[in-house]
Motif scaffolding. Structure first.
Motif, PDB file in Angstrom:
ATOM      1  N   TYR A  31      -1.203   1.890   3.518  1.00  9.41           N
ATOM      2  CA  TYR A  31      -0.095   1.955   4.473  1.00  9.41           C
ATOM      3  C   TYR A  31       0.647   0.622   4.470  1.00  9.41           C
ATOM      4  O   TYR A  31       0.035  -0.436   4.600  1.00  9.41           O
ATOM      5  CB  TYR A  31      -0.619   2.277   5.867  1.00  9.41           C
ATOM      6  CG  TYR A  31      -0.967   3.739   6.040  1.00  9.41           C
ATOM      7  CD1 TYR A  31      -2.092   4.274   5.410  1.00  9.41           C
ATOM      8  CD2 TYR A  31      -0.184   4.586   6.799  1.00  9.41           C
ATOM      9  CE1 TYR A  31      -2.407   5.624   5.537  1.00  9.41           C
ATOM     10  CE2 TYR A  31      -0.497   5.936   6.943  1.00  9.41           C
ATOM     11  CZ  TYR A  31      -1.611   6.441   6.300  1.00  9.41           C
ATOM     12  OH  TYR A  31      -1.922   7.774   6.429  1.00  9.41           O
ATOM     13  N   TYR A  32       1.956   0.715   4.349  1.00  4.59           N
ATOM     14  CA  TYR A  32       2.807  -0.462   4.265  1.00  4.59           C
ATOM     15  C   TYR A  32       3.774  -0.510   5.441  1.00  4.59           C
ATOM     16  O   TYR A  32       4.421   0.491   5.756  1.00  4.59           O
ATOM     17  CB  TYR A  32       3.628  -0.451   2.981  1.00  4.59           C
ATOM     18  CG  TYR A  32       2.814  -0.489   1.715  1.00  4.59           C
ATOM     19  CD1 TYR A  32       2.395   0.689   1.099  1.00  4.59           C
ATOM     20  CD2 TYR A  32       2.459  -1.699   1.128  1.00  4.59           C
ATOM     21  CE1 TYR A  32       1.650   0.667  -0.058  1.00  4.59           C
ATOM     22  CE2 TYR A  32       1.711  -1.734  -0.044  1.00  4.59           C
ATOM     23  CZ  TYR A  32       1.306  -0.551  -0.624  1.00  4.59           C
ATOM     24  OH  TYR A  32       0.565  -0.580  -1.776  1.00  4.59           O
ATOM     25  N   CYS A  33       3.861  -1.675   6.046  1.00  2.00           N
ATOM     26  CA  CYS A  33       4.888  -1.898   7.049  1.00  2.00           C
ATOM     27  C   CYS A  33       6.176  -2.271   6.326  1.00  2.00           C
ATOM     28  O   CYS A  33       6.146  -3.035   5.336  1.00  2.00           O
ATOM     29  CB  CYS A  33       4.462  -3.018   7.986  1.00  2.00           C
ATOM     30  SG  CYS A  33       5.647  -3.340   9.311  1.00  2.00           S
ATOM     31  N   VAL A  34       7.276  -1.746   6.798  1.00  2.00           N
ATOM     32  CA  VAL A  34       8.563  -1.983   6.146  1.00  2.00           C
ATOM     33  C   VAL A  34       9.611  -2.343   7.191  1.00  2.00           C
ATOM     34  O   VAL A  34       9.496  -1.959   8.356  1.00  2.00           O
ATOM     35  CB  VAL A  34       9.021  -0.754   5.345  1.00  2.00           C
ATOM     36  CG1 VAL A  34       8.048  -0.441   4.217  1.00  2.00           C
ATOM     37  CG2 VAL A  34       9.163   0.469   6.255  1.00  2.00           C
ATOM     38  N   ALA A  35      10.632  -3.046   6.749  1.00  2.00           N
ATOM     39  CA  ALA A  35      11.737  -3.392   7.647  1.00  2.00           C
ATOM     40  C   ALA A  35      13.027  -3.443   6.852  1.00  2.00           C
ATOM     41  O   ALA A  35      13.033  -3.746   5.655  1.00  2.00           O
ATOM     42  CB  ALA A  35      11.478  -4.732   8.335  1.00  2.00           C
ATOM     43  N   TRP A  55       8.744  -5.597   2.745  1.00  2.00           N
ATOM     44  CA  TRP A  55       7.494  -4.837   2.696  1.00  2.00           C
ATOM     45  C   TRP A  55       6.326  -5.766   2.976  1.00  2.00           C
ATOM     46  O   TRP A  55       6.312  -6.916   2.503  1.00  2.00           O
ATOM     47  CB  TRP A  55       7.304  -4.206   1.313  1.00  2.00           C
ATOM     48  CG  TRP A  55       8.246  -3.072   1.042  1.00  2.00           C
ATOM     49  CD1 TRP A  55       9.589  -3.149   0.815  1.00  2.00           C
ATOM     50  CD2 TRP A  55       7.912  -1.687   0.994  1.00  2.00           C
ATOM     51  NE1 TRP A  55      10.111  -1.890   0.629  1.00  2.00           N
ATOM     52  CE2 TRP A  55       9.106  -0.977   0.720  1.00  2.00           C
ATOM     53  CE3 TRP A  55       6.731  -0.963   1.141  1.00  2.00           C
ATOM     54  CZ2 TRP A  55       9.146   0.415   0.606  1.00  2.00           C
ATOM     55  CZ3 TRP A  55       6.762   0.416   1.020  1.00  2.00           C
ATOM     56  CH2 TRP A  55       7.956   1.090   0.754  1.00  2.00           C
ATOM     57  N   GLY A  56       5.338  -5.245   3.705  1.00  2.33           N
ATOM     58  CA  GLY A  56       4.090  -5.970   3.874  1.00  2.33           C
ATOM     59  C   GLY A  56       3.189  -5.766   2.672  1.00  2.33           C
ATOM     60  O   GLY A  56       3.543  -5.067   1.718  1.00  2.33           O
ATOM     61  N   VAL A  66      12.290  -0.664  11.581  1.00  2.00           N
ATOM     62  CA  VAL A  66      10.942  -1.083  11.190  1.00  2.00           C
ATOM     63  C   VAL A  66      10.059   0.162  11.148  1.00  2.00           C
ATOM     64  O   VAL A  66      10.126   0.997  12.062  1.00  2.00           O
ATOM     65  CB  VAL A  66      10.361  -2.097  12.183  1.00  2.00           C
ATOM     66  CG1 VAL A  66       8.994  -2.606  11.693  1.00  2.00           C
ATOM     67  CG2 VAL A  66      11.317  -3.273  12.380  1.00  2.00           C
ATOM     68  N   GLY A  67       9.269   0.278  10.105  1.00  4.07           N
ATOM     69  CA  GLY A  67       8.488   1.500   9.999  1.00  4.07           C
ATOM     70  C   GLY A  67       7.281   1.374   9.096  1.00  4.07           C
ATOM     71  O   GLY A  67       6.820   0.269   8.788  1.00  4.07           O
ATOM     72  N   TRP A  68       6.781   2.540   8.711  1.00  6.81           N
ATOM     73  CA  TRP A  68       5.587   2.620   7.871  1.00  6.81           C
ATOM     74  C   TRP A  68       5.802   3.605   6.726  1.00  6.81           C
ATOM     75  O   TRP A  68       6.329   4.705   6.940  1.00  6.81           O
ATOM     76  CB  TRP A  68       4.388   3.083   8.708  1.00  6.81           C
ATOM     77  CG  TRP A  68       4.001   2.118   9.765  1.00  6.81           C
ATOM     78  CD1 TRP A  68       4.504   2.045  11.040  1.00  6.81           C
ATOM     79  CD2 TRP A  68       3.062   1.053   9.645  1.00  6.81           C
ATOM     80  NE1 TRP A  68       3.918   1.010  11.727  1.00  6.81           N
ATOM     81  CE2 TRP A  68       3.020   0.383  10.889  1.00  6.81           C
ATOM     82  CE3 TRP A  68       2.217   0.602   8.626  1.00  6.81           C
ATOM     83  CZ2 TRP A  68       2.186  -0.707  11.122  1.00  6.81           C
ATOM     84  CZ3 TRP A  68       1.403  -0.476   8.865  1.00  6.81           C
ATOM     85  CH2 TRP A  68       1.384  -1.125  10.093  1.00  6.81           C
ATOM     86  N   PHE A  69       5.396   3.173   5.556  1.00  3.35           N
ATOM     87  CA  PHE A  69       5.289   4.033   4.390  1.00  3.35           C
ATOM     88  C   PHE A  69       3.817   4.088   3.996  1.00  3.35           C
ATOM     89  O   PHE A  69       3.024   3.244   4.400  1.00  3.35           O
ATOM     90  CB  PHE A  69       6.123   3.488   3.225  1.00  3.35           C
ATOM     91  CG  PHE A  69       7.524   3.999   3.195  1.00  3.35           C
ATOM     92  CD1 PHE A  69       8.423   3.642   4.184  1.00  3.35           C
ATOM     93  CD2 PHE A  69       7.952   4.846   2.187  1.00  3.35           C
ATOM     94  CE1 PHE A  69       9.730   4.114   4.165  1.00  3.35           C
ATOM     95  CE2 PHE A  69       9.248   5.326   2.160  1.00  3.35           C
ATOM     96  CZ  PHE A  69      10.142   4.956   3.145  1.00  3.35           C
ATOM     97  N   ARG A  70       3.477   5.061   3.188  1.00  5.43           N
ATOM     98  CA  ARG A  70       2.122   5.105   2.661  1.00  5.43           C
ATOM     99  C   ARG A  70       2.153   5.579   1.212  1.00  5.43           C
ATOM    100  O   ARG A  70       3.097   6.236   0.786  1.00  5.43           O
ATOM    101  CB  ARG A  70       1.231   6.035   3.494  1.00  5.43           C
ATOM    102  CG  ARG A  70       1.575   7.517   3.418  1.00  5.43           C
ATOM    103  CD  ARG A  70       0.704   8.310   4.369  1.00  5.43           C
ATOM    104  NE  ARG A  70       0.961   9.743   4.278  1.00  5.43           N
ATOM    105  CZ  ARG A  70       0.413  10.650   5.076  1.00  5.43           C
ATOM    106  NH1 ARG A  70      -0.438  10.272   6.047  1.00  5.43           N
ATOM    107  NH2 ARG A  70       0.694  11.929   4.913  1.00  5.43           N
TER     108      ARG A  70
END
Length: 124
Positions: A93-97, A114-115, A34-38
């Motif tokens: 900023y997008y939360c990803v899994a 993706w959020g 689980v993480g973050w992209f931007r």
């Protein structure tokens, strides 16, 4: 399917801090990343930080190291604490899994959930 909902974005002055939250619905087992992209205007999406649910290993982009911290609680929420923010951190900023025990921040292809995104604006 995992549904991700981000919160915590906003407007902050350079040098300030923000904490982003990502709450996952659906079942996050002990083999997820689980993480973050931007994504800044006119630029490609870039990986920022990631944490594995199996052993809480963390990974950061060079731009995030030393300023950002990713963490998770013992349920389904992941946080991104961002300190010493710079104008170049301005982005969506997008939360990803991803159903994987490994974090791959090299590109968005490594994550299948993706959020909707939360906006961060850092003023100079």
């Amino acid at each position: 399917e995992v549904r991700l909902v981000e919160s915590g974005g906003g407007l902050v002055q350079a040098g300030g801090s923000l904490r982003l939250s990502c709450t996952a619905s659906g079942f996050i087992r002990d083999d997820y990343a689980v993480g973050w992209f931007r994504q800044a205007p006119g630029k490609e999406r870039e990986g920022v930080a990631c944490i594995t649910t199996a052993d809480y290993s963390t990974y950061y982009s060079d731009s995030a190291k030393g300023r950002f911290t990713i963490s998770r609680d013992n349920r389904n929420t992941v946080y991104l604490q961002m300190n010493n923010l710079k104008p170049e951190d301005t982005a969506e900023y997008y939360c990803v899994a991803d159903h994987s025990p490994f974090c791959d921040l090299s590109g968005p292809h490594g994550f299948d959930s993706w959020g909707q995104g939360t906006q961060v604006i850092v003023s100079s």
